[in-house]
Design an enzyme around this catalytic site. Sequence first.
Site, PDB file in Angstrom:
ATOM      1  N   ARG A  70     -37.395  46.129  21.895  1.00  0.00           N
ATOM      2  CA  ARG A  70     -38.430  45.103  21.794  1.00  0.00           C
ATOM      3  C   ARG A  70     -39.700  45.587  22.485  1.00  0.00           C
ATOM      4  NH1 ARG A  70     -37.976  39.198  24.689  1.00  0.00           N
ATOM      5  NH2 ARG A  70     -38.188  40.558  26.499  1.00  0.00           N
ATOM      6  N   TYR A 127     -44.283  33.534  33.472  1.00  0.00           N
ATOM      7  CA  TYR A 127     -44.324  34.932  33.922  1.00  0.00           C
ATOM      8  C   TYR A 127     -44.427  35.940  32.794  1.00  0.00           C
ATOM      9  CZ  TYR A 127     -39.195  34.326  33.427  1.00  0.00           C
ATOM     10  OH  TYR A 127     -37.932  34.029  32.983  1.00  0.00           O
ATOM     11  N   LYS A 128     -44.539  35.458  31.569  1.00  0.00           N
ATOM     12  CA  LYS A 128     -44.671  36.392  30.442  1.00  0.00           C
ATOM     13  C   LYS A 128     -46.162  36.560  30.130  1.00  0.00           C
ATOM     14  CE  LYS A 128     -40.132  34.941  28.745  1.00  0.00           C
ATOM     15  NZ  LYS A 128     -39.372  36.193  28.936  1.00  0.00           N
ATOM     16  N   ASP A 150     -39.671  25.370  22.728  1.00  0.00           N
ATOM     17  CA  ASP A 150     -39.720  26.328  23.829  1.00  0.00           C
ATOM     18  C   ASP A 150     -40.845  27.310  23.503  1.00  0.00           C
ATOM     19  OD1 ASP A 150     -39.444  28.472  25.580  1.00  0.00           O
ATOM     20  OD2 ASP A 150     -37.250  28.345  25.633  1.00  0.00           O
ATOM     21  N   PHE A 209     -32.858  31.643  22.522  1.00  0.00           N
ATOM     22  CA  PHE A 209     -32.755  32.227  23.858  1.00  0.00           C
ATOM     23  C   PHE A 209     -31.638  31.505  24.611  1.00  0.00           C
ATOM     24  CE2 PHE A 209     -33.561  32.988  28.292  1.00  0.00           C
ATOM     25  CZ  PHE A 209     -33.616  34.371  28.275  1.00  0.00           C
TER      26      PHE A 209
END
Lengths: 413, 413
Positions: A372, A223-224, A198, A127
């Site tokens: 995705r 927030y995921k 991560d 990422f």
Amino acid sequence: MSAPTLDEIRTRDAADPLNGFRDRFVIPDGLVYLDGNSLGCLPKATPDRIADVVAREWGEDLIRSWNTNDWINAPRRVGAKIAGLIGANDDEVVIADSTSINVFKVLSACLQLDPKRSVLLSERGNFPTDVYMMQGLSALSGGRVATRLVEPDDVIAALDSDAAALLLTQVHYKTGRMRDMAAVTKAAHDKGVPVIWDLSHSAGAVPVDLNASNADFAVGCGYKYLNGGPGAPAFLFAAKRHHEAVFPALSGWLGHEAPFDFDDTYRPAPGIDRFQCGTPGILAISALEVGVDLIAEAGMEALREKSRALSDLFLDLMAERCSEYGFEPACPADSAERGSQASFHHENGYAIMQAIIARGVIGDFRAPDILRFGFAPLYNRFEDVWQAVETIRTVMAEEAWRDPQFQSRRAVT
Amino acid sequence: MSAPTLDEIRTRDAADPLNGFRDRFVIPDGLVYLDGNSLGCLPKATPDRIADVVAREWGEDLIRSWNTNDWINAPRRVGAKIAGLIGANDDEVVIADSTSINVFKVLSACLQLDPKRSVLLSERGNFPTDVYMMQGLSALSGGRVATRLVEPDDVIAALDSDAAALLLTQVHYKTGRMRDMAAVTKAAHDKGVPVIWDLSHSAGAVPVDLNASNADFAVGCGYKYLNGGPGAPAFLFAAKRHHEAVFPALSGWLGHEAPFDFDDTYRPAPGIDRFQCGTPGILAISALEVGVDLIAEAGMEALREKSRALSDLFLDLMAERCSEYGFEPACPADSAERGSQASFHHENGYAIMQAIIARGVIGDFRAPDILRFGFAPLYNRFEDVWQAVETIRTVMAEEAWRDPQFQSRRAVT
């Protein structure tokens, strides 16, 4: 074996032991939301919790809330709850800042563990913010610290006596490929290299056991899958054995041993508190806590079991119903090696994603060519998977994605 | 000239052109709140705004809000509103992270402007997080970057060819002493030293004109006079002439030129956007915007005029009514040299502050011996000042502060 029918799928939803959780989230009418890996849905308990923090804790109690409503301990309290999801001790996790900022903190911490090592190692295609923070730290060092990106399969071979840290995302944001945390950590430790995990696509999505893996540091996103709200604060894990060795580079006043002494000299707080920096954002941490509580209540093992079944079903249905439309799986076929998501390459991926979003199925596009889909087992049903694949099939059969409205790029994809 | 009577004070409140703003804040019954310089009061419009962001923007629109509700531009939109309060251009201010983190960003930026300079200069007794961030950056540099603290009056004399940055808080958090921004900046520039202004106690409290002063960088806090809520995000100002010279040390993905290209190489965004880092906290920025809008509506000149009158009245009443109790002013006598606060030394300051808080007058204590009172002209009345001084007088006359309950230190003072 053919994929199940819609009736069979509805039977699975009815028998799902987690099916009661869906009603504890706001799910907009008619929407199939498979983007909880980008922004999790709103728990129904969150608006009241935030309203109370705003009206009573801020509005009425004002500055006294730092003591009376325990604001000062919110980063540790919610950190301890996340610790329970990722195999950490309560005093090894704290809420602070953003994932990016926390990456910087732990990268700079690793550089202190063995000053002879000066290379920050990661994989190509990690990422971006992870590798960007490496690059910023390198630039700041004036050449003393180098960065090195290798192909994902070459990471172990690249571990050497110069490597100061190996920074990897456990579940890759595009492919969903899940790293074997214990094996990679051991291989790195065998070469004397501390590992930073991560967990942005792991926390709340797959069971994680940082301490069983002997991990050194970790960061992750609120927030995921943790459903903490847009731009929710992040978390940071540091193994207890490293706490006292780190003099934080981002040495803010709330990481001080005695912030209210207002002393001119920074002295790191004992333990994990030294990884705090500025004043914590209380509204956002309060929202995050609601989301974390829901994940903890459901339990990671049950979530993982359903998550694997959801993504397996998605891949099976895509293989059965969309095989002629040129989708190439980008994720591992075996759910044991996959996070809570599925992804496909397609040369027209951007327009296809816009077209299915326009029909109420939300996934996301990741450049250059990936569609995705994230599965949040707290609120996604098996029927959502059916509807998503059916929508993809009709968009492809009707060539609806060719509409000009689906070609122009938006600011955020 | 003797201080006015309570009747005269009430007449002043009735004639105050800003008196309509008080009703737009939640003011708990019976409370005299003189701590808006630590945590500003809750605007009445904020709960509805946050509820809408939570329920509609997050809950219903979900990930689409980054485009449809313009979340992606929130840091710039609110930054531009703050720019109007501090004499900056719209494209020179962005909301991001905390004050501490932003201090790190601009300190590391200054180190890039002239690589021959390596000393970070500030004053002793500056707000701790400012000097702590200097110390963390120095430690990270492995000795390449040094820090230097001098007495407040020696700052100008300490400017030399080694100084890479002068970091000062414009309005001192304890004394309220206000620096002459234009004069200090010019003196620093004469020695080739860029200046960073911490506006935490200035923004929304006093008129600031960064560009008229030719300032280089500034940071500031959202939760004090801007009424953004507990731990509200901070802002960062960078003069346009410096933007392209800075390769951000905290190089997160939202400071990238094209975040959604997901490229492996960090390329700074054009302009002020490169000072963003991670994903912005939307709930907190939305709350901050309400507070900033109120300050902008009132106007800094009117706020400053009332602020000076409030603090002058406080000092006059303290001199007249509490002269025998050993309070020693810690702030400048001339309101032209003072921010929107007043402070006093007292050897029993901690217990006295607890005693007056117990009677509904909230200021705060700052170690080792300072009682601090902030004046927020949007919602503080002249009568608040009267009541505060009267409460101090009775607490001293009755020696109420000697009660054991007021001696033990709380976590947050």
